[in-house]
Design an enzyme around this catalytic site. Structure first.
Site, short mmCIF file in Angstrom:
data_model
loop_
_atom_site.label_atom_id
_atom_site.label_comp_id
_atom_site.label_asym_id
_atom_site.label_seq_id
_atom_site.Cartn_x
_atom_site.Cartn_y
_atom_site.Cartn_z
N THR A 1 49.67 36.78 46.67
CA THR A 1 49.93 37.90 45.77
C THR A 1 50.24 39.20 46.52
O THR A 1 49.76 39.40 47.64
CB THR A 1 48.70 38.12 44.86
OG1 THR A 1 48.81 39.36 44.18
CG2 THR A 1 47.40 38.14 45.64
N ASP A 2 50.98 40.09 45.85
CA ASP A 2 51.25 41.42 46.43
C ASP A 2 49.98 42.27 46.54
O ASP A 2 49.94 43.25 47.29
CB ASP A 2 52.33 42.17 45.62
CG ASP A 2 51.92 42.51 44.19
OD1 ASP A 2 50.84 42.08 43.75
OD2 ASP A 2 52.71 43.20 43.51
N GLU A 3 48.93 41.89 45.75
CA GLU A 3 47.70 42.72 45.74
C GLU A 3 47.05 42.81 47.11
O GLU A 3 46.28 43.74 47.36
CB GLU A 3 46.67 42.10 44.79
CG GLU A 3 47.04 42.26 43.36
CD GLU A 3 45.84 42.60 42.47
OE1 GLU A 3 45.91 42.28 41.30
OE2 GLU A 3 44.86 43.21 42.95
N TYR B 1 38.91 40.15 44.38
CA TYR B 1 39.98 39.15 44.18
C TYR B 1 41.00 39.24 45.31
O TYR B 1 41.29 38.24 45.97
CB TYR B 1 40.66 39.36 42.82
CG TYR B 1 42.03 38.70 42.74
CD1 TYR B 1 42.15 37.31 42.68
CD2 TYR B 1 43.21 39.47 42.74
CE1 TYR B 1 43.40 36.69 42.63
CE2 TYR B 1 44.46 38.86 42.69
CZ TYR B 1 44.55 37.48 42.63
OH TYR B 1 45.79 36.87 42.59
N LYS C 1 42.01 36.59 48.41
CA LYS C 1 43.37 36.06 48.61
C LYS C 1 43.87 36.41 50.02
O LYS C 1 44.55 35.61 50.67
CB LYS C 1 44.32 36.60 47.54
CG LYS C 1 44.04 36.12 46.12
CD LYS C 1 44.30 34.65 45.86
CE LYS C 1 45.75 34.27 45.86
NZ LYS C 1 45.95 32.84 45.48
#
Ligand code: NAD
Ligand code: DAU
Length: 340
Positions: A125-127, A149, A153
């Site tokens: 993910t970009d997060e 989260y 990741k």
């Protein structure tokens, strides 16, 4: 080709399995899913009859079960979608996120090595890059995750690359921006806004509502993931984005317009702790190396998404189980919102 897909009963995983099965009808798909609150067998209704599709209930963080599954099905490739995916839940209880998103990935990597799989694709993910006020993140940008989260990741991405470098596991990673579209569990901003608006309930907007996300229609992401899976170089990371940067308040108001609902439903609530202000990715690498670009403008994607939810009210109703209601009752009452 025998492809083991984890988390295939969730939002992106189920859209991907449909896409992949249409595109590669002669490949065998083994869908391993724990069926958490976010996993729904209904998402793949119709597919279970096909000879090349198999569903196996399993938890990626359960090493013994996963070992049996790998030994029985002998996959050529693994695509890992399985994850705890909701930031707000990770803030309330981080432990499960570490177990699934990190330990689960470590188990998949070990088994992939042991079974000499030919390709391991990690869906990230970009997060994990954190927030960026100006410009955009490239694949080489440092990782500065802001919540449990995204930290889980980011840790998983580190491990995937470590297995590639240390053990030459043929791994690669995609990192995408916010997806939206059919079958998204109604806890994420877009489906939550749709469901609340349909019931004339307050729509919680965190903080000032000016946080920016880059919205990617899920079918575009499925196409990008398949492109990377087929054509991406081993050991590489590819950003994927929709190039639709919008504030949350704009997104919410657009949905209300499509549903012909009053903006008075918008309710500003206490901000999410550690809330990233803006996400933005450069996708020049996937454009240049794989020839992929996003196809769906937000105006088209949101129209299709709202229409899908209106047509699938039963699916939406079935999602609202006891677990859903009890989490959100507690969560929003802490934030001063009672009518959820
Ligand atoms: P989701 O929450 O809708 O689905 C997750 C699926 O994984 C569910 O079917 C769930 O039952 C399954 N699962 C959870 N824990 C498991 C475990 N221990 N073992 C086996 N299965 C398990 O998530 P999503 O939005 O479809 O996201 C899929 C992947 O894409 C995730 O890895 C997420 O980090 C990543 N991602 C999501 C977005 C997004 O906008 N939704 C954007 C970028 C990346
Ligand atoms: O960027 C990719 C990520 O997008 C994925 O990795 C995650 O799995 C996925 O959940 C998503 O994370 P976000 O936190 O960006 O998505 P969410 O839909 O929860 O929130 C989108 C924005 O809307 C965010 O700025 C928080 C805000 N928000 C969210 C909810 C649920 C609200 O204002 N009100 C809400 O009720």
């Amino acid at each position: 080709m025998r492809v083991l897909i984890t988390g295939g009963c969730g939002f992106i995983g189920s859209n991907f399995i449909r896409y992949y099965n249409n595109k590669h009808p002669y490949h065998k798909i083994y869908n391993i899913d724990k069926l958490t609150y976010a996993g729904n067998l209904e998402n793949l209704r119709g597919l279970e009859k096909r000879k090349n599709y198999h569903f196996i209930k399993g938890d990626i963080s359960d090493a013994l079960t996963m070992k049996k599954i790998f030994r029985q099905f002998r996959p050529d490739a693994v695509i890992n979608f399985a994850a705890e995916s909701h930031v707000d839940r990770s803030i309330e209880s981080p432990a499960l996120f570490l177990k699934t998103n990190f330990i689960g990935v470590s188990i998949l990597l070990n088994l992939s090595l042991e079974c000499r799989i030919k390709k391991f694709l990690q869906i990230s993910t970009d997060e994990i890059y954190g927030s960026i006020l100006h410009g955009s993140f490239r694949e080489s940008s440092p990782l500065t995750p802001s919540n449990p989260y995204s930290a889980s990741k980011a840790a998983a991405d580190g491990l995937v690359m470590a297995y590639y470098k240390t053990y030459t596991l043929p791994a690669l990673i995609t990192r995408s921006s916010n997806n939206y579209g059919p079958y998204q569990f109604p806890e994420k901003l877009i489906p939550l806004t749709i469901i609340n608006a349909l019931h004339n309930r307050a729509i919680p907007v965190y903080g000032d509502g000016k946080h920016i996300r880059d919205w990617l229609y899920v079918e575009d992401n499925c196409e990008a993931i398949d492109t990377v899976f087929q054509r991406g170089a081993i050991g590489e990371i590819y950003n994927i984005a929709g190039e639709n940067e919008l504030t949350n308040i704009y997104v919410v108001k657009k949905i209300l317009q499509h549903l012909d609902k009053n903006e008075s439903l918008v309710t500003f609530v206490k901000d999410r702790p550690g809330h990233d202000r803006r996400y933005a990715l450069s996708i020049s690498k996937i454009r240049r190396h794989c020839g992929w670009h996003p196809k769906t403008p937000f105006s088209t994607g949101i129209k299709k998404t709202v229409a899908w939810y209106l047509k699938n009210k039963r699916w939406l109703k079935n999602c609202q189980t006891g677990a859903y209601r009890s989490f959100y009752k507690k969560y929003y009452s802490k934030r001063g919102l009672k009518n959820i």
